[in-house]
Design a protein around this motif. Sequence first.
Motif, PDB file in Angstrom:
ATOM      1  N   UNK A  82       0.852  -1.387  -0.113  1.00 44.60           N
ATOM      2  CA  UNK A  82      -0.124  -0.143  -0.016  1.00 44.60           C
ATOM      3  C   UNK A  82       1.041   1.229   0.088  1.00 44.60           C
ATOM      4  N   UNK A  83       0.801   1.766   1.189  1.00 46.93           N
ATOM      5  CA  UNK A  83       1.531   3.234   1.204  1.00 46.93           C
ATOM      6  C   UNK A  83       3.111   3.253   0.883  1.00 46.93           C
ATOM      7  N   UNK A  84       3.658   3.893   0.306  1.00 43.29           N
ATOM      8  CA  UNK A  84       5.027   4.095  -0.116  1.00 43.29           C
ATOM      9  C   UNK A  84       5.627   5.386   0.556  1.00 43.29           C
TER      10      UNK A  84
ATOM     11  N   UNK B 277      10.070   2.409   1.477  1.00 44.04           N
ATOM     12  CA  UNK B 277       9.552   1.246   2.497  1.00 44.04           C
ATOM     13  C   UNK B 277       7.835   1.344   1.892  1.00 44.04           C
ATOM     14  N   UNK B 278       7.350  -0.067   2.047  1.00 44.67           N
ATOM     15  CA  UNK B 278       6.041  -0.100   1.896  1.00 44.67           C
ATOM     16  C   UNK B 278       5.595  -1.245   2.676  1.00 44.67           C
ATOM     17  N   UNK B 279       4.404  -1.725   2.876  1.00 46.56           N
ATOM     18  CA  UNK B 279       3.792  -2.592   3.916  1.00 46.56           C
ATOM     19  C   UNK B 279       2.860  -3.169   3.107  1.00 46.56           C
ATOM     20  N   UNK B 280       2.716  -4.490   3.099  1.00 45.42           N
ATOM     21  CA  UNK B 280       1.739  -5.248   2.579  1.00 45.42           C
ATOM     22  C   UNK B 280       0.537  -5.601   3.516  1.00 45.42           C
ATOM     23  N   UNK B 281      -0.646  -5.315   3.020  1.00 45.42           N
ATOM     24  CA  UNK B 281      -1.935  -5.316   3.671  1.00 45.42           C
ATOM     25  C   UNK B 281      -2.150  -7.014   4.203  1.00 45.42           C
TER      26      UNK B 281
END
Lengths: 362, 460
Positions: B271-273, B285-289
């Motif tokens: 999602x967010x970068x 960075x990003x995080x995976x939902x």
Amino acid sequence: MSLSYPDAGSYELPPLKSAGDGEIVTSTGTVTTLHELYAGKPVVLSLIYTRCADAQGCPWTTALLSIARKRLDRDEPEISPRARFITLSFDPKHDSPDIMRRYGEPFAQGRDWVFATTDSPAALAPILRAYGQDLRPDPSPAAGAGLAHLLRVFLIDENQFIRNIYGASVLDPALLVSDLKTLVLEQDARLTRPRPEKGLAAEAELSEKRSADLTRWVLDPPLGLPQAPVPADNPLTEAKVALGRMLFYDRRLSLNNTMSCAMCHIPDQGFTNNALAAPAGIEGRSVRRNAPSLYNVAYQEHLFHDGRESFLEATRWERHRWDGCSIRCAACRTIKVSSSGPLAAPRAWQRSGRRSQAMSAR
Amino acid sequence: MKRRTPMNFMLAASFMVLGSFGHGVARADETCMSPYMAKIVGQEDFVYVWTLGQEGVGDEQDKLVTIDVNPKSAKHGSVVHTVSVGGRNEAHHGGFTDDRAHFWAGGLDTSRIFIFDVRTDPSKPRLVKTIEDFVAKSGGAVGPHTFYAMPGRMLITALSNHRDHGGRTALVEYTNEGKYLATYWMPTDDNLQGAKKAGSYADGYGYDVRALPRRNVLVTSSFTGWSNYMMDFGKLLQDKEAMKRFGNTVVIWNLHARKPKKILDIPGAPLEIRCGWQPNHNYCFTSTALTSKIWLIHEDAQGEWRTQAVSDIGDPSKTPLPVDISLSSEDDLLWVDSFSDGLVRLYDVRDPFHPKQIYEKKIGAQLNMVSQSWDGKRLYFTSSLLANWDKKGADNEQFFKAFQWDGKQLTQRFAIDFSKEKLGRPHIMRFGAYSLYAQRPGSESMRVAAHGPVYQRSAR
């Protein structure tokens, strides 16, 4: 590690807007206008003031432009004479033509680079507005009586369209040279102004592309299918086919102007929805049944999974909840809309009994 | 190639001069927004909250809520203004233009874009324009999501498309005046558009976008299409076909040409970068939902962009559903909000390849967005994910909460109950300040600066 910039001419610079005009005074004291100075050349316009104390601001910009100007001379001798640089002060109270001359001389060094100011704040105001340049007193003590401003440099083509805007962090001499070269190449190739590509067809295109086929299919059914029934009181015309097509894709046929028939009966997926067991209705309210395919719906005697209706006009509408209608369209006897469940009908139709007039494609 | 040029000398000189300002250089936007944007580097006066209307709550409409967050203000901690937009649109994200004169906010359902004037009176945003034809103008992009400021224009990610309302989508560009400029479709297996497919996927999905101008790079992430994000979350989880339709990619673009260069796998809806701000931090960075991991998207020594999972977020088997991240201005701390458990976790990311969790706190029954001031001392949280994905019953807490971070723990300053105040479901937060617009020229507590020069490494 070098940056991978695209080659000049390999990318598009869509026109942002017309470059505004205004009366200015050059460093030699000549009164002229921005448009006269643009003179059919690609132009790099920077807005600065000479007292600027922010090393990341105006002095930095002018130094970068100077590097770009030198590079043009060195690397692009064909392009360089065709490009003009203009540096305009937004501080007419302090920056006289003579101050602009002294400021500009070390940078211009005889190149096509005009340093200019305006006669008064009144003359400056329309230029600031046209280029969206905000100014305000800088409250930080180090700035003295400085002007806080968001740094902007404009790339303007020979037709006086702004083609790029650079902030402090994107003003790279290499990019500027590449963009100028792109404009010159475009000018030489007499390219028409680039238009954005369309990746997926908009509704108008979809309807244009397919309405003619629908009419033909009704008049001359594919092998194995009988003649489609056409209601006696609603004969087939091209216009009705076109209207039915438009209505099918029209998002306005819903309470929040969002849901169209095609959102559940997706043409690419056989006029149903292969991605979901049961499609999402208005504002995501889930429906209980899947969207039935609309293939060959013209031949159907009964509509909906439970076959409860035969015509669109016979269905009932309720506030916030309707479970189906059919558009009596020319190409098919009926086009069903919705599966059973809450979808979206405009309020006006819900309140009045006029919806059948609205929905009947006559 | 690095050469000693006049540019390098100038850069060194400019940093020295700036040091004397005593304000420091803003290396991060206060909420990690566009580097092209004017910034608030001191105390923010307002937080604007783009709020989704909720049936049975107040006027049931989407609205922009303005909260006074300046401790010196008499109205500190209260809602000072709301402006409703006339219906529900699945209000979600929004962003300022580069001059911060206007705030653009999108509706994921109706694809409407609302433009608010926040310059004339930062305490009272005013709706000045509504773009109704985003889908038609863009040639079929649906669900405007991230609004990312570029000089003089707005780059918008969409989440879906008009053709099947699935996840294939595009980047769409407008001028600050609201004129449509161009559409750039995400690369797919059918049409890679010259991009290199580095992994197993080229799904064409979209979500967030960030620019690294110093590397001439844009990074986009991927989520899911209209038919999924509008669906009831419980039903969605039961629908096997629907669950296959989530993004598994990030795309590296040539920023200047707006052309995709490389498609990289990050499975599970990245999602967010958030990209590094330090001049040599060429990573995001990003995080995976769905898979609950922190991923690093980084440029290696050879200039190749790569991805790597660098940490789990909580216990992925319990699906914490990480939804938002916020990187500190020094690139040393990463806040991660997860929706299901309502926790914010703090990671030490000084070594970006080995994030270490150093703190966590329960913020509420559900939790979504997090924004921090540029000095990292003030954090703000909101609760809503999507209208049909929010929890139900008592767990459907809708709040805005303000916290102080002292380096060791979060202390709540105040909270606003968006249900009790009849406002709706609060989503994205953006900061406002009088100092941006010369409204209070006497104020010296703030300074606005464009992001600094970042091109020192380009070969000259």
